[in-house]
Design an enzyme around this catalytic site. Structure first.
Site, mmCIF file in Angstrom:
data_model
loop_
_atom_site.group_PDB
_atom_site.id
_atom_site.type_symbol
_atom_site.label_atom_id
_atom_site.label_comp_id
_atom_site.label_asym_id
_atom_site.label_seq_id
_atom_site.Cartn_x
_atom_site.Cartn_y
_atom_site.Cartn_z
ATOM 1 N N GLY A 148 17.090 54.923 13.761
ATOM 2 C CA GLY A 148 18.489 55.143 14.128
ATOM 3 C C GLY A 148 18.734 56.503 14.737
ATOM 4 N N ASP A 178 24.849 51.436 19.236
ATOM 5 C CA ASP A 178 24.081 51.373 17.986
ATOM 6 C C ASP A 178 24.029 52.760 17.345
ATOM 7 O OD1 ASP A 178 22.625 50.474 15.848
ATOM 8 O OD2 ASP A 178 20.807 49.990 16.966
ATOM 9 N N ASP A 196 23.563 42.994 10.733
ATOM 10 C CA ASP A 196 22.813 44.000 11.486
ATOM 11 C C ASP A 196 22.124 45.002 10.574
ATOM 12 O OD1 ASP A 196 22.045 45.258 14.082
ATOM 13 O OD2 ASP A 196 23.031 46.938 13.095
ATOM 14 N N HIS A 223 21.725 44.881 20.442
ATOM 15 C CA HIS A 223 20.708 45.818 20.969
ATOM 16 C C HIS A 223 19.508 45.154 21.638
ATOM 17 C CE1 HIS A 223 19.151 44.800 17.028
ATOM 18 N NE2 HIS A 223 19.819 45.734 16.377
#
Length: 419
Positions: A318, A300, A148, A228
């Site tokens: 992010g 996430d 990831d 996600h």
């Protein structure tokens, strides 16, 4: 320490029941055990008790990037939000691509974590997508493999990884992103990007690798989980794979369920990968969680420094998510009647536990991993109050309901709200 939680509404066996709970020697009971002390009692009138949440997709940033987050700060963020367990992604330094490198991370977890933490090992060495990590050895240490942060671009390499994972009984947790389709984009290739002159990321960059991987799952029979999920085409691919009997699952995150691209602004709190997509994608994701296509809500959780998130939509990808996940879902999807509270518990606790073989649930004689929530608590999301070092969220200033007031992990109180 013995503990009584009185007058609560408790999630038991798939429904809510008004009852007392008793915690003794780290285990939970619905009736008072022998030689139980009533000295410690907490009145939970008008409160709800859930099995602890499980987030199968977090970034705790340690080792290597502790200025963004630490295992201690990240697990405290999780504890304060009702989580019992976090699964951590491998984009660390060193990358957990060998037994030696994984041990660096595991030693920190053993020392600092306040709730359970399960690291993924990386699929490829250094997450560089060139050669496989030592998957044979690592399979004895982890529940699954993920790169990831990056998609595995090579079909041949992914096929090899799947064959080993299948042989070892492990799950492949895939970040699906075809880098050849990005074209320098940084938000969704939709109406907002067109109106404001931004470079867009097409949905095909996500769903094409899912399409590829599903065919590899068909060949190998491996257990496969999509990270996600953000695009409507991805939802449909997973739906069809399930109908075909493949061992495929998917997760989405709260921001994809309540936001679309015409709700964003040039703020780092809206910059994540995959991006927030169009309204029709959001609607497809909601349908996906309602019909069971998308089984899990993860966060996430991806903290960065204030400076790294200060460049608007050109900031690093992010946002933080642990401390906003439940209140955002509860306020926007449960209180509006879109899904039930029971469904949220399935998506955030029961289903991830089943998929990743984690023991969960409020069951007599089992470890006490549970959270007490005040669903009537109304408040404004203020990142300055987060335990996480990361403060970047698209939900700053949102008025929400639902606050964790107590978290019990393996029978010990790891979080208690001040008021």
């Amino acid at each position: 320490m013995d503990l009584t939680l009185k007058n609560a509404t408790v999630y038991l066996g798939g429904k809510f029941v008004k009852t007392d709970l008793f915690i003794s020697q780290g285990k939970v009971f619905s009736s008072k055990p022998n030689s139980f002390s009533d000295a410690n009692t907490i009145d939970c009138l008008n409160k709800y008790i859930f099995p602890g949440f499980i987030d199968v997709h977090t970034h705790l940033r340690e080792p290597g990037f502790s200025y963004k987050e630490t295992v201690k700060s990240g697990t405290m963020a999780g504890a304060s939000a009702g989580y019992s367990a976090l699964f951590t992604m491998p984009n660390l330094n060193p990358v957990p691509d060998s037994e030696e490198n994984l041990k660096v991370q595991q030693d920190i977890i053993d020392k600092e974590a306040v709730i359970s933490v399960y690291p993924y090992a990386s699929i490829t060495k250094g997450q560089k997508g060139i050669e496989l990590s030592d998957l044979d050895v690592l399979s004895n240490k982890v529940l699954g493999f993920s790169d990831d942060g990056k998609g595995v671009q090579s079909e041949e390499l992914m096929l090899s990884a799947m064959k080993i994972a299948k042989e070892k009984g492990k799950i492949i947790v895939a970040h699906c992103e075809d880098e050849s389709l990005l074209f320098g984009g940084y938000i969704h290739d939709g109406e907002y990007a067109k109106l404001n002159g931004h470079k867009g990321i097409c949905s095909a960059s996500e769903y094409k690798p899912i399409e590829r991987d599903i065919e590899l799952v068909r060949k190998t029979g491996v257990k496969y989980h999509v990270c996600h999920v953000s695009a409507k085409e991805s939802v449909e691919l997973i739906r069809k794979a399930k109908k075909d009997g493949l061992d495929v699952s998917g997760e989405t995150a709260p921001h994809y369920l309540v936001l679309h691209d015409m709700m964003i602004s040039n703020d780092g709190g809206f910059k994540m990968n995959p991006p927030i997509r169009a309204k029709e994608d959001m609607i497809a994701l909601i349908e996906g969680i309602k019909d069971g296509t998308i089984e899990i809500i993860a966060t996430d959780h991806a903290p960065h420094s204030i400076e790294e998130k200060s460049k608007g939509l050109l900031s690093l990808n992010g946002i933080v998510g642990l401390e906003t996940a439940f209140p955002i879902i509860y306020t926007n999807l449960v209180k509006t009647g879109i899904i039930s509270l029971e469904k949220v518990i399935e998506l955030m606790s029961i289903n991830p536990a089943k998929r990743f073989n984690i023991d969960v649930g409020i069951v007599d004689g089992k470890k006490a991993n549970l959270a007490v929530f005040d669903l009537d608590a109304e408040y404004e999301i203020n990142p300055e109050n987060f335990y996480s070092k990361g403060k970047s969220t698209p939900f700053k200033g949102y008025k929400v309901y639902g606050k964790c007031v107590l978290n019990v992990h393996n029978g010990n109180i790891v979080y208690k709200a001040n008021n």
